[in-house]
Write a protein that holds these residues in place. Structure first.
Motif, short mmCIF file in Angstrom:
data_model
loop_
_atom_site.label_atom_id
_atom_site.label_comp_id
_atom_site.label_asym_id
_atom_site.label_seq_id
_atom_site.Cartn_x
_atom_site.Cartn_y
_atom_site.Cartn_z
N ASP A 200 -15.99 16.97 -11.27
CA ASP A 200 -16.12 15.57 -11.70
C ASP A 200 -15.09 14.69 -10.98
O ASP A 200 -15.42 13.58 -10.54
CB ASP A 200 -15.93 15.45 -13.21
N ALA A 201 -13.86 15.18 -10.86
CA ALA A 201 -12.83 14.41 -10.16
C ALA A 201 -13.22 14.18 -8.69
O ALA A 201 -13.00 13.09 -8.14
CB ALA A 201 -11.49 15.14 -10.24
N THR A 202 -13.82 15.19 -8.08
CA THR A 202 -14.26 15.07 -6.69
C THR A 202 -15.33 14.00 -6.55
O THR A 202 -15.28 13.16 -5.64
CB THR A 202 -14.79 16.42 -6.18
N GLU A 203 -16.30 14.01 -7.45
CA GLU A 203 -17.37 13.01 -7.38
C GLU A 203 -16.80 11.60 -7.51
O GLU A 203 -17.26 10.66 -6.84
CB GLU A 203 -18.41 13.29 -8.46
N GLN A 204 -15.80 11.44 -8.36
CA GLN A 204 -15.18 10.12 -8.52
C GLN A 204 -14.43 9.70 -7.25
O GLN A 204 -14.48 8.54 -6.85
CB GLN A 204 -14.23 10.12 -9.71
N LEU A 205 -13.75 10.64 -6.60
CA LEU A 205 -13.02 10.31 -5.38
C LEU A 205 -13.98 10.00 -4.23
O LEU A 205 -13.71 9.10 -3.43
CB LEU A 205 -12.07 11.44 -5.00
N ALA A 235 -17.21 12.62 8.64
CA ALA A 235 -17.02 14.04 8.27
C ALA A 235 -15.60 14.28 7.77
O ALA A 235 -15.39 15.05 6.82
CB ALA A 235 -17.33 14.93 9.47
N ILE A 236 -14.63 13.61 8.36
CA ILE A 236 -13.25 13.76 7.91
C ILE A 236 -13.08 13.11 6.54
O ILE A 236 -12.39 13.65 5.67
CB ILE A 236 -12.28 13.16 8.95
N ARG A 237 -13.71 11.98 6.30
CA ARG A 237 -13.70 11.36 4.97
C ARG A 237 -14.22 12.34 3.93
O ARG A 237 -13.62 12.53 2.87
CB ARG A 237 -14.56 10.10 4.96
N ALA A 238 -15.33 12.99 4.22
CA ALA A 238 -15.92 13.94 3.28
C ALA A 238 -14.99 15.12 3.03
O ALA A 238 -14.86 15.59 1.90
CB ALA A 238 -17.27 14.43 3.80
N ASP A 239 -14.31 15.59 4.09
CA ASP A 239 -13.37 16.70 3.92
C ASP A 239 -12.24 16.31 2.98
O ASP A 239 -11.89 17.04 2.05
CB ASP A 239 -12.82 17.13 5.27
N LEU A 240 -11.65 15.12 3.21
CA LEU A 240 -10.54 14.68 2.37
C LEU A 240 -10.97 14.42 0.94
O LEU A 240 -10.24 14.74 -0.01
CB LEU A 240 -9.91 13.42 2.96
N ALA A 241 -12.14 13.84 0.76
CA ALA A 241 -12.59 13.47 -0.58
C ALA A 241 -13.01 14.68 -1.41
O ALA A 241 -12.95 14.63 -2.64
CB ALA A 241 -13.75 12.48 -0.49
N ASN A 243 -12.02 18.16 -0.67
CA ASN A 243 -11.33 19.44 -0.50
C ASN A 243 -10.68 19.94 -1.78
O ASN A 243 -10.41 21.13 -1.91
CB ASN A 243 -10.37 19.43 0.69
N MET A 244 -10.43 19.07 -2.76
CA MET A 244 -9.84 19.58 -4.01
C MET A 244 -10.83 20.41 -4.83
O MET A 244 -10.44 21.13 -5.74
CB MET A 244 -9.31 18.42 -4.86
N ARG A 245 -12.10 20.32 -4.49
CA ARG A 245 -13.14 21.04 -5.23
C ARG A 245 -13.46 22.40 -4.61
O ARG A 245 -13.98 23.30 -5.27
CB ARG A 245 -14.40 20.16 -5.27
N HIS A 246 -13.14 22.58 -3.33
CA HIS A 246 -13.59 23.75 -2.58
C HIS A 246 -12.42 24.65 -2.16
O HIS A 246 -11.30 24.18 -1.98
CB HIS A 246 -14.39 23.33 -1.34
#
Length: 309
Positions: A200-205, A235-241, A243-246
């Motif tokens: 959930d935190a990842t989706e919000q970020l 792609a880098i935006r997606a990695d940063l947003a 990475n706390m989930r994976h």
């Protein structure tokens, strides 16, 4: 000869780590820029009391990493590769020009706030040495009753970090040692990073960061999730947003950099764990921790290792 800058993750911090940064005009300017961006004195973030906060730790690590990279760049040492473990990916993105420093600060502040509010207490990370990822995963899946633990980081083939609730981590550590682990150690991280508990935190970020400008990197940026180079700002935006989930696959990232030509590695302050991993598994590669050398000596050593004047 190619230089790689490595940026440590949460757990590398210790009281006073920002005050131990080199006395250098670029470092002072970076601290001032961070303070102005966030409206706080960032040097207040590294006290023992302040470091109880995930927000303070993560902001501090980004500031330290960017200050280090800028000081090296002024000395003519610009890396061809940039990678960071977990939150270390943020200064890595700044280092390679994919993300502006003020935007990185705002984004990591939001990231840390979301992580902290999702699980304010009772959770964290434990490092397990001496078992493979498969062994750790098997033990985690076999844990009966209560909350489960998750593989959070694969830092090296037999250096795995698991995430979960305090009681579950304690039970798992006992079982891991019984299964042959050399050591288990609770880390200075108070949230269950890099697992589905932060979905959930990842989706919000992801939603929050949608309008932050990202650019294509200069040089090679290596991501956390897949341990592979990324060449596109989105792609880098997606990695940063996310990475706390994976699971962080740091050893894959390290291997990719070395196989792609990185010959000298320098780890930003305050870390030494990434340096130790590289030295153990790739002893022919020069790996240095900036936290252990004065800046002028570090620069001279790096130039010598790289074969540049």
């Amino acid at each position: 000869m190619s230089l790689a800058c490595l940026f440590p993750g949460q757990g590398a911090q210790s009281p006073g780590f920002l005050h131990r940064l080199p006395e250098h005009e670029i470092v002072r300017a970076t601290l001032d820029e961070a303070s102005a961006t966030l409206g706080i004195d960032v040097l207040a973030l590294d006290s023992a009391e302040a470091l109880q906060s995930t927000v303070a730790v993560q902001i501090g690590l980004v500031v330290a990493g960017v200050a280090h990279a800028r000081a090296l760049a002024q000395a003519g040492l610009t890396p061809q590769f940039s990678a960071g473990l977990s939150v270390g990916a943020y200064p890595a993105a700044v280092c390679c020009g994919a993300l502006a420093f003020p935007d990185a600060l705002r984004m990591v502040k939001r990231r840390a706030e979301l992580m902290e509010s999702a699980w304010p207490s009772g959770y964290g990370l434990t490092a397990v040495s001496g078992l493979s990822e498969t062994q750790v995963e098997t033990l985690a899946n076999a844990q009966d009753g209560g909350e489960r633990v998750y593989v959070a980081n694969v830092n090296a083939p037999r250096q795995i970090v698991v995430a979960g609730a305090d009681a579950a981590l304690e039970t798992f550590a006992t079982r891991a040692r019984a299964a042959g682990a050399r050591k288990t150690q609770r880390l200075a991280v108070s949230v269950p990073s890099h697992c589905e508990l932060l979905t959930d935190a990842t989706e919000q970020l992801v939603a929050w960061s949608r309008d932050i400008p990202f650019r294509s990197p200069e040089g090679v940026y290596v991501d956390n999730r897949g341990g592979r180079p990324l060449y596109d700002g989105d792609a880098i935006r997606a990695d940063l947003a996310t990475n706390m989930r994976h699971t962080v696959r740091w050893f894959d990232a390290l291997t990719v950099m070395i196989e792609s030509g990185a010959t000298v590695l320098v780890e930003a302050p305050p870390g030494q764990v990434l340096t130790d991993i590289a030295r153990e598994h790739y002893p022919d590669i020069a790996a240095l921790s900036a936290a252990t050398l004065p800046l002028d000596r570090l620069a001279v050593t790096l130039r010598r290792r790289l074969g540049v004047d």
